[in-house]
Design a protein around this motif. Structure first.
Motif, mmCIF file in Angstrom:
data_model
loop_
_atom_site.group_PDB
_atom_site.id
_atom_site.type_symbol
_atom_site.label_atom_id
_atom_site.label_comp_id
_atom_site.label_asym_id
_atom_site.label_seq_id
_atom_site.Cartn_x
_atom_site.Cartn_y
_atom_site.Cartn_z
ATOM 1 N N SER A 1 0.818 -1.213 0.000
ATOM 2 C CA SER A 1 0.000 0.000 0.000
ATOM 3 C C SER A 1 0.852 1.263 0.000
ATOM 4 C CB SER A 1 -0.948 0.002 1.195
ATOM 5 O OG SER A 1 -0.245 0.097 2.425
ATOM 6 N N PHE A 2 2.017 1.241 0.680
ATOM 7 C CA PHE A 2 2.824 2.461 0.701
ATOM 8 C C PHE A 2 3.235 2.869 -0.710
ATOM 9 C CE2 PHE A 2 6.839 4.626 0.308
ATOM 10 C CZ PHE A 2 6.602 5.762 1.059
ATOM 11 N N HIS A 3 3.799 1.931 -1.457
ATOM 12 C CA HIS A 3 4.289 2.268 -2.793
ATOM 13 C C HIS A 3 3.149 2.674 -3.721
ATOM 14 C CE1 HIS A 3 8.322 1.165 -1.763
ATOM 15 N NE2 HIS A 3 7.928 -0.013 -1.335
ATOM 16 N N MET A 4 1.976 2.088 -3.515
ATOM 17 C CA MET A 4 0.832 2.471 -4.337
ATOM 18 C C MET A 4 0.343 3.876 -3.979
ATOM 19 S SD MET A 4 -1.043 -1.243 -4.353
ATOM 20 C CE MET A 4 -2.399 -0.806 -5.431
ATOM 21 N N MET B 1 1.911 10.323 6.727
ATOM 22 C CA MET B 1 1.173 11.384 7.403
ATOM 23 C C MET B 1 0.878 12.619 6.566
ATOM 24 S SD MET B 1 0.553 10.206 10.447
ATOM 25 C CE MET B 1 0.121 11.652 11.394
ATOM 26 N N TRP B 2 1.327 12.668 5.317
ATOM 27 C CA TRP B 2 1.051 13.840 4.489
ATOM 28 C C TRP B 2 0.506 13.392 3.141
ATOM 29 C CZ3 TRP B 2 5.374 13.488 7.573
ATOM 30 C CH2 TRP B 2 6.430 12.719 7.056
ATOM 31 N N GLY C 1 -2.749 7.410 9.277
ATOM 32 C CA GLY C 1 -2.162 8.310 8.294
ATOM 33 C C GLY C 1 -3.164 9.181 7.567
ATOM 34 N N ALA C 2 -2.709 9.763 6.462
ATOM 35 C CA ALA C 2 -3.484 10.747 5.707
ATOM 36 C C ALA C 2 -4.231 10.151 4.524
ATOM 37 C CB ALA C 2 -2.549 11.853 5.207
ATOM 38 N N VAL D 1 5.838 -1.344 8.544
ATOM 39 C CA VAL D 1 5.821 0.061 8.945
ATOM 40 C C VAL D 1 7.223 0.465 9.395
ATOM 41 C CG1 VAL D 1 4.745 1.784 10.427
ATOM 42 C CG2 VAL D 1 3.406 -0.183 9.631
ATOM 43 N N PHE D 2 7.995 1.030 8.474
ATOM 44 C CA PHE D 2 9.299 1.583 8.814
ATOM 45 C C PHE D 2 9.061 2.915 9.537
ATOM 46 C CE2 PHE D 2 9.936 -1.117 5.205
ATOM 47 C CZ PHE D 2 11.254 -1.567 5.226
ATOM 48 N N ASN D 3 9.434 3.010 10.807
ATOM 49 C CA ASN D 3 9.160 4.225 11.556
ATOM 50 C C ASN D 3 10.183 4.375 12.671
ATOM 51 O OD1 ASN D 3 7.982 5.946 13.716
ATOM 52 N ND2 ASN D 3 6.217 6.041 12.345
#
Length: 295
Positions: A169-172, A199-200, A223-224, A249-251
């Motif tokens: 989902s992040f890359h998408m 978050m943005w 997140g956003a 979740v890299f955080n």
């Protein structure tokens, strides 16, 4: 859907392997995605790490990560294929059914999609005797393959039963992907779904993309992009996907917290996915210390 559909990614949790396994179990997660370095870097060595994982009873959903594999020729390809085979052996040793392969960022890699497909099929064939599947993921900063439709094109062209596509989902979200293409991917060809948000609303540069990806992701529901994530998840559900979901979740903030606190955030995220997105109750079946884990 129940908590057994969800798992942590070890990259999200601070501490040694044992602490990550304990924290995951304590919140009712019965599966985890491991990175090969979790095992290779264990003070007791690889064999001891494998013993600890197997004794924990936690199901390993896959091993991260083979990078810059596809599109190379000659000695470069031979070297990468040899490394990939070693990672397949790690998968087999720890009982992981999946090796994750990320699309290449190498300037030495060809953009020949037919070469990419052949090399993915070659790796998938090598994985068969070990009982491991290969999952191919499009990094949003991949040199030639950076959209999930492109990773699916390579997997479809390879036409190998032991090869699937990884949905991240992040890359998408980072690429503002058109989700209509998900309808073209049969559910059984999706090897894994990785979930995270950020978050943005807008990523303004290549540098910010990498910084966000590697240090500033958050759990779904935090997140956003909750609307887009909900759409993605509902499309996967309608398409018949019933496999694993991994919270990748890299955080850096989370790595300063006790792993139990971060695992609790993951548990809330799993509840958000089921209750708010898929409109189901989160069924929790795994007791902890004789007491049920409350959703």
């Amino acid at each position: 859907m129940n908590l057994a559909n969800f798992g942590m990614d070890s990259i999200t949790l601070a501490g040694p392997l044992e602490a990550k396994l304990r924290a995951s179990q304590a919140l009712g997660f019965s599966q985890i995605m491991l990175w090969a370095r979790d095992l290779a870097g264990h003070p007791g060595g690889l064999d001891e790490a494998v013993r600890i994982v197997r004794a924990s009873g936690v199901r390993v959903t896959g091993i991260q990560v083979m990078r810059d594999y596809e599109g190379l020729n000659g000695a470069l390809h031979d070297y990468k294929f040899d490394i990939a085979r070693e990672l397949l052996r790690v998968c087999h040793a720890v009982g992981a059914p999946l090796l994750m392969v990320c699309s290449t960022t190498s300037s030495h890699a060809s953009d020949d999609i037919h070469l990419v497909a052949r090399q993915l099929a070659k790796l998938a064939t090598a994985a068969v005797p070990l009982g491991v599947r290969v999952g191919f993921e499009a990094l949003s900063w991949g040199r030639h393959i950076n959209q999930y439709e492109q990773s699916w094109q390579a997997v479809e062209l390879a036409d190998h039963a032991n090869l699937g596509v990884v949905i991240d989902s992040f890359h998408m979200l980072a690429n503002r992907a058109d989700l209509d293409g998900l309808a073209d991917i049969p559910a059984h060809k999706i090897a894994m779904v990785q979930l995270s948000d950020f978050m943005w609303r807008e990523i303004r540069s290549a540098e910010e993309r990498l910084e966000t990806a590697r240090h500033l992701r958050v759990f779904p529901g935090e997140g956003a992009h909750s609307t887009e994530l909900a759409d993605l998840l509902r499309r996967l559900d309608r398409g018949g996907y019933n496999g694993d979901y991994s919270f990748e979740v890299f955080n850096d903030d989370y790595l300063q917290l006790a792993p139990e606190i971060v695992a609790a955030r993951a548990h809330r995220s799993a509840k958000w996915v089921t209750d708010q997105v898929l409109r189901r109750s989160l069924e929790v079946r795994r007791p902890v210390h004789g007491q049920p884990v409350m959703a």
